[in-house]
Design a protein around this motif. Structure first.
Motif, mmCIF file in Angstrom:
data_model
loop_
_atom_site.group_PDB
_atom_site.id
_atom_site.type_symbol
_atom_site.label_atom_id
_atom_site.label_comp_id
_atom_site.label_asym_id
_atom_site.label_seq_id
_atom_site.Cartn_x
_atom_site.Cartn_y
_atom_site.Cartn_z
ATOM 1 N N PRO A 119 -9.476 -57.372 15.984
ATOM 2 C CA PRO A 119 -8.912 -56.916 17.248
ATOM 3 C C PRO A 119 -8.904 -58.017 18.307
ATOM 4 C CG PRO A 119 -11.085 -55.971 16.924
ATOM 5 C CD PRO A 119 -10.746 -56.723 15.676
ATOM 6 N N ALA A 120 -8.050 -57.823 19.331
ATOM 7 C CA ALA A 120 -7.846 -58.873 20.334
ATOM 8 C C ALA A 120 -9.087 -59.092 21.187
ATOM 9 C CB ALA A 120 -6.659 -58.517 21.210
ATOM 10 N N HIS A 121 -9.849 -58.035 21.444
ATOM 11 C CA HIS A 121 -10.955 -58.191 22.382
ATOM 12 C C HIS A 121 -12.252 -57.683 21.774
ATOM 13 C CE1 HIS A 121 -7.883 -59.035 25.300
ATOM 14 N NE2 HIS A 121 -7.294 -57.896 24.990
ATOM 15 N N PHE A 140 -3.251 -61.289 16.517
ATOM 16 C CA PHE A 140 -1.860 -61.712 16.339
ATOM 17 C C PHE A 140 -1.109 -61.589 17.663
ATOM 18 C CE2 PHE A 140 2.542 -61.484 15.167
ATOM 19 C CZ PHE A 140 2.657 -62.261 14.027
ATOM 20 N N GLU A 141 -1.283 -60.437 18.320
ATOM 21 C CA GLU A 141 -0.629 -60.223 19.605
ATOM 22 C C GLU A 141 -1.152 -61.229 20.635
ATOM 23 O OE1 GLU A 141 0.691 -56.076 21.143
ATOM 24 O OE2 GLU A 141 -1.174 -56.559 22.143
ATOM 25 N N LEU A 142 -2.448 -61.487 20.554
ATOM 26 C CA LEU A 142 -3.075 -62.454 21.468
ATOM 27 C C LEU A 142 -2.452 -63.841 21.272
ATOM 28 C CD1 LEU A 142 -5.399 -61.904 23.417
ATOM 29 C CD2 LEU A 142 -6.914 -63.019 21.797
ATOM 30 N N ALA A 143 -2.270 -64.241 20.004
ATOM 31 C CA ALA A 143 -1.677 -65.548 19.727
ATOM 32 C C ALA A 143 -0.240 -65.595 20.238
ATOM 33 C CB ALA A 143 -1.723 -65.830 18.230
ATOM 34 N N HIS A 144 0.504 -64.499 20.027
ATOM 35 C CA HIS A 144 1.887 -64.416 20.519
ATOM 36 C C HIS A 144 1.931 -64.662 22.024
ATOM 37 C CE1 HIS A 144 5.644 -62.559 21.841
ATOM 38 N NE2 HIS A 144 4.944 -61.654 22.486
ATOM 39 N N SER A 145 1.101 -63.930 22.796
ATOM 40 C CA SER A 145 1.186 -64.082 24.249
ATOM 41 C C SER A 145 0.663 -65.445 24.691
ATOM 42 C CB SER A 145 0.467 -62.937 24.965
ATOM 43 O OG SER A 145 -0.807 -62.765 24.455
ATOM 44 N N LEU A 191 -1.562 -81.397 23.420
ATOM 45 C CA LEU A 191 -1.297 -79.973 23.618
ATOM 46 C C LEU A 191 -0.550 -79.368 22.434
ATOM 47 C CD1 LEU A 191 -0.447 -79.743 27.405
ATOM 48 C CD2 LEU A 191 -2.326 -78.642 26.208
ATOM 49 N N LEU A 192 0.426 -80.110 21.903
ATOM 50 C CA LEU A 192 1.204 -79.580 20.773
ATOM 51 C C LEU A 192 0.285 -79.308 19.582
ATOM 52 C CD1 LEU A 192 3.985 -78.899 19.573
ATOM 53 C CD2 LEU A 192 4.058 -81.223 18.690
ATOM 54 N N ILE A 193 -0.557 -80.277 19.256
ATOM 55 C CA ILE A 193 -1.416 -80.127 18.079
ATOM 56 C C ILE A 193 -2.504 -79.081 18.338
ATOM 57 C CG2 ILE A 193 -3.051 -81.320 16.566
ATOM 58 C CD1 ILE A 193 -1.405 -83.891 17.188
ATOM 59 N N SER A 194 -3.172 -79.192 19.486
ATOM 60 C CA SER A 194 -4.326 -78.328 19.716
ATOM 61 C C SER A 194 -3.912 -76.875 19.929
ATOM 62 C CB SER A 194 -5.117 -78.830 20.921
ATOM 63 O OG SER A 194 -4.308 -78.788 22.076
ATOM 64 N N TRP A 195 -2.789 -76.661 20.592
ATOM 65 C CA TRP A 195 -2.387 -75.266 20.838
ATOM 66 C C TRP A 195 -2.017 -74.590 19.524
ATOM 67 C CZ3 TRP A 195 -4.497 -73.205 24.553
ATOM 68 C CH2 TRP A 195 -4.025 -72.057 25.192
ATOM 69 N N ASN A 196 -1.390 -75.355 18.621
ATOM 70 C CA ASN A 196 -1.106 -74.790 17.299
ATOM 71 C C ASN A 196 -2.391 -74.563 16.512
ATOM 72 O OD1 ASN A 196 1.809 -74.389 16.583
ATOM 73 N ND2 ASN A 196 1.904 -76.395 17.556
ATOM 74 N N PRO A 205 -4.362 -70.034 13.473
ATOM 75 C CA PRO A 205 -5.394 -69.233 12.798
ATOM 76 C C PRO A 205 -5.446 -67.796 13.322
ATOM 77 C CG PRO A 205 -6.293 -71.348 13.465
ATOM 78 C CD PRO A 205 -4.939 -71.248 14.086
ATOM 79 N N GLN A 206 -5.112 -67.613 14.606
ATOM 80 C CA GLN A 206 -5.175 -66.262 15.170
ATOM 81 C C GLN A 206 -4.096 -65.351 14.582
ATOM 82 O OE1 GLN A 206 -5.323 -66.291 19.449
ATOM 83 N NE2 GLN A 206 -7.114 -67.617 19.489
#
Lengths: 301, 432
Positions: free
Chosen positions: B376-378, B312-317, B356-361, B366-367
């Protein structure tokens, strides 16, 4: 095998429901504030063709700030309520690259498996032998650091029986992903029996056999008589020659004494090497072990 | 008179090694960013490829860890932080400021060499599989701060002051303070993604021809300091001040939200020509809004405990990184005709914005679920139940990489073979 899809984790603690409600409410509020701004912007469209007036920005920001402060207050309440109960069980977790070593109140130990009683407040005390680790219990919505030379703690009430994930999320080193395990939440009666080393439905004889294996009696008392201690096959009821001279009848009393105070009567031809099991076995475990010893058939003595 | 004509005079070795022409510097910085972005994005793609299936079979655990470290530090220190203030900034001093050189030309060259050194440190550590690039961090942050300072001073001579100037001016002290907090408290470098948002927002304001209230930019520039600030408070302050620790992070998460919502609304309700630059800026605003929305959940203590250090944090950043990255592309398209003397590839730009809009979402939504499920992130492997979400995310990253390659590739192609453009160099705001 087709890949499977899961979207939400189980709620295994009282905290979990609170955290989920907070998360959903936050997202709903965010959507609401976006819609509010869009609405405001439509109203202002004709007055300000480029950009929006500072009053709209400031007004929206103040409302949003109030909403965010309310959410923060709610969040604190959720965290504090969950940690309020006085813990009934205390369990130590020692993190070490790459495993969790766990010790329960009555000395029972396990690795990468955490047995917990259902419905009672527990306190996990955490520390680390090496790098800083981060214990994550997603089904309980909890996390806590495990750092060297310091104890941290985590208090919660497991509210659902079953198996849940336990892992290190701290990037503690290259093999951090190996620090995974399972939390087994069981009925309190079963947990208490488990802590005492009992398996539900197990007969004393079966328990004795299991103890004989887990205490590794036969690593010294090898059945072929070649070990550092005498073979135990056919021992019960026989007459034993002692190191200091004399003999003794190997009955209940002698076997019990030899386990709890092994140096008292050492068998001829052997050194007093055996550690005492005083305090390491409960009375019922000792009786179960004795019952099993009596069943061992005679070997070379 | 186009800058392309007026300044591209000298092609001596000296003019390349010690450039004083801001446009040349700008080109060097953009090329450096692209050169480091290529291996860093490739590393990201390999990491996501490993995560397409549950078993950790493509990379060993230490290799996964090392690649993660390389991807993160190279993207943050060599691309996201420096590319906008330097790559676009040195050009903006001519485009917006009308200056033929920056205020401190030698400082500009020095900070480019510092950045290259930082890049070499990142690459060296990749070779030795050492995930943490401290020297690169300090060098890149020093270079960043020098650049921001230099450009802010140069742009400061112009009236009225452009929003890009304010964004950079506010970033300089925040960058210094962040460098100090990393050095003194060993605090995480992750909040610095928020720092990279401030120059990106300056670019978006230029493209959308908006003059946002300065206090909003100031609050945003201060936001990366809140994690360190609240940590200082928890150590030193009496418990009565605990309320600040509870309330400050969520308020900090609100700082970019106000600007992003403003621009979303502006794009929705105001009529404008949807050029490639405006489309990319719109995508940037959308990605930033998703990142900021997730940021609030990470700032509330109860949800933070559950979500910190997860996907979740990974997706945020990465939503925030996507915001900065698309703002960089938008800026390139916006100023391209006066930078390269050629028309920007409009259609390819709009197409890449849509991709980019579609693929980045697809990559990051999902993350959010994966993180909430506790992944976990890593970690190179995960439970089979998480396979679908991870597969979608990996495909999204693949498509996003293609989208970025499309934008960068067509820009480069247009510089060589595009239609000549003699569009005058001005700020859009001048035409109001």
């Amino acid at each position: 095998m087709t890949p499977s899809l899961r979207l939400f984790p189980e709620q295994a603690s009282a905290l979990a429901a609170g955290v989920d409600a907070l998360a959903l409410a936050t997202i709903a509020l965010e959507v609401l504030f976006l819609v509010l701004f869009l609405f405001g912007a439509t109203l202002w469209r004709h007055r300000a063709p480029r950009g929006f007036p500072s009053s709209l920005m400031a007004g929206w920001s103040l409302f949003a700030a109030a909403g965010v402060i309310a959410l923060a207050a709610w969040s604190e309440r959720i965290s504090k309520t969950a940690a309020r109960a006085e813990p009934a069980f205390e369990i130590e977790l020692v993190a070490k690259q790459w495993a969790w070593k766990i010790r329960h109140g009555q000395g029972r130990r396990e690795i990468n498996e955490l047995h917990l009683p259902l419905g009672y407040p527990v306190r996990l005390r955490l520390t680390s032998e090496d790098a800083p680790h981060l214990l994550a219990l997603p089904a309980f919505r909890l996390k806590q650091v495990a750092e060297p030379a310091r104890w941290t703690s985590l208090e919660f009430v497991p509210t659902r029986p079953g198996e849940f994930e336990l892992l290190c999320a701290g990037r503690c080193g290259p093999y951090c992903s190996k620090m995974r395990g399972v939390v087994l939440v069981m009925e309190t009666r079963d947990y208490l029996a488990w802590v005492r080393g009992e398996v539900p439905g197990e007969s004393p004889l079966e328990l004795g056999k299991r103890l004989y294996g887990s205490l590794q009696c036969d690593s010294c008392h090898r059945p072929d008589g070649a070990g550092r201690g005498p073979s135990l096959g056919g021992l019960f009821g026989s007459t034993v020659m002692l190191r200091e001279g004399g003999t003794v009848l190997a009955g209940d009393e002698y076997l019990r004494e030899s386990i709890l105070n092994p140096g008292a009567k050492v068998v001829a031809g052997y050194e007093p090497l055996m550690p005492s099991f005083q305090g390491r076995l409960s009375e019922s475990q000792l009786q179960a072990l004795l019952a099993f010893l009596k069943t061992l058939e005679g070997g070379p003595r | 008179m186009s800058v392309a004509r007026s300044t591209a005079s000298s092609y001596t070795l000296r003019s390349w090694l010690f450039p004083s022409d801001p446009r040349r510097l700008s080109g060097l910085y953009l090329a450096t960013a692209a050169a480091f972005a290529a291996p860093a994005l490739a590393a990201g793609l390999v990491l996501r490829l490993e995560l397409a299936t549950p078993a950790g079979d493509l990379l060993s655990a230490p290799a996964f860890d090392a690649l993660t470290g390389f991807h993160g530090s190279a993207m943050l220190w060599l691309v996201l932080l420096p590319a906008i203030p330097s790559g676009l900034g040195y050009f903006a001093v001519t485009a917006l400021g009308g200056a033929t050189r920056s205020a401190f030309p030698k400082l500009a060259v020095l900070s480019w060499y510092l950045l290259v050194l930082a890049g070499l440190d990142c690459l060296r550590r990749l070779v030795y599989m050492d995930a943490y690039a401290q020297a690169a961090q300090s060098l890149a942050l020093l270079s960043f701060t020098l650049t921001v300072f230099n450009i802010a001073v140069t742009l400061g001579r112009r009236r009225p002051l452009p929003p890009f100037f304010w964004a950079l001016l506010l970033t300089a002290p925040a960058g210094l303070a962040a460098a100090a907090s990393i050095a003194l408290f060993g605090s995480s470098a992750q909040p610095l993604i928020v720092l990279s948002l401030v120059p990106a927002f300056g670019v978006i304001a230029e493209i959308l021809e908006d003059r946002p209230p300065l206090w909003l930019l100031a609050v945003l520039a201060a936001a990366p300091l809140i994690p360190t600030g609240s940590r200082l408070l928890t150590w030193t302050a009496p418990p009565s001040i605990d309320v600040l620790v509870v309330v400050l992070p969520p308020l900090g998460a609100l700082a970019p939200a106000a600007l992003l919502v403003r621009w979303l609304a502006s794009l929705c309700v105001q009529r404008r020509a949807w050029t490639a630059a405006v489309t990319l800026a719109g995508v940037s605003v959308g990605l930033g809004a998703c990142g900021a929305a997730a940021g609030l959940l990470l700032a509330l203590r109860a949800t933070n405990v559950h979500l910190a250090a997860t996907q979740f944090e990974l997706a945020h950043s990465h939503f925030l990184a996507g915001c900065t990255g698309t703002a960089l592309l938008a800026g390139c398209f916006h100023w391209w005709s006066s930078f390269a003397g050629r028309a920007a590839p409009e259609l390819a730009g709009k197409l890449s914005a849509a991709v980019l809009l579609i693929s980045w979402n697809a990559a990051l939504l999902p993350q959010f679920f994966l993180g909430y499920l506790g992944m976990p992130a890593h970690a190179p492997g995960y439970a089979p139940a998480l396979e679908w979400l991870n597969l979608i995310s990996s495909l999204g990253v693949l498509a996003a990489t293609a989208g970025m390659a499309l934008a960068v590739g067509t820009l480069l192609w247009s510089a060589v073979a595009g239609a000549s453009s003699l569009r005058p160099v001005t700020s859009n705001l001048d035409r109001q």
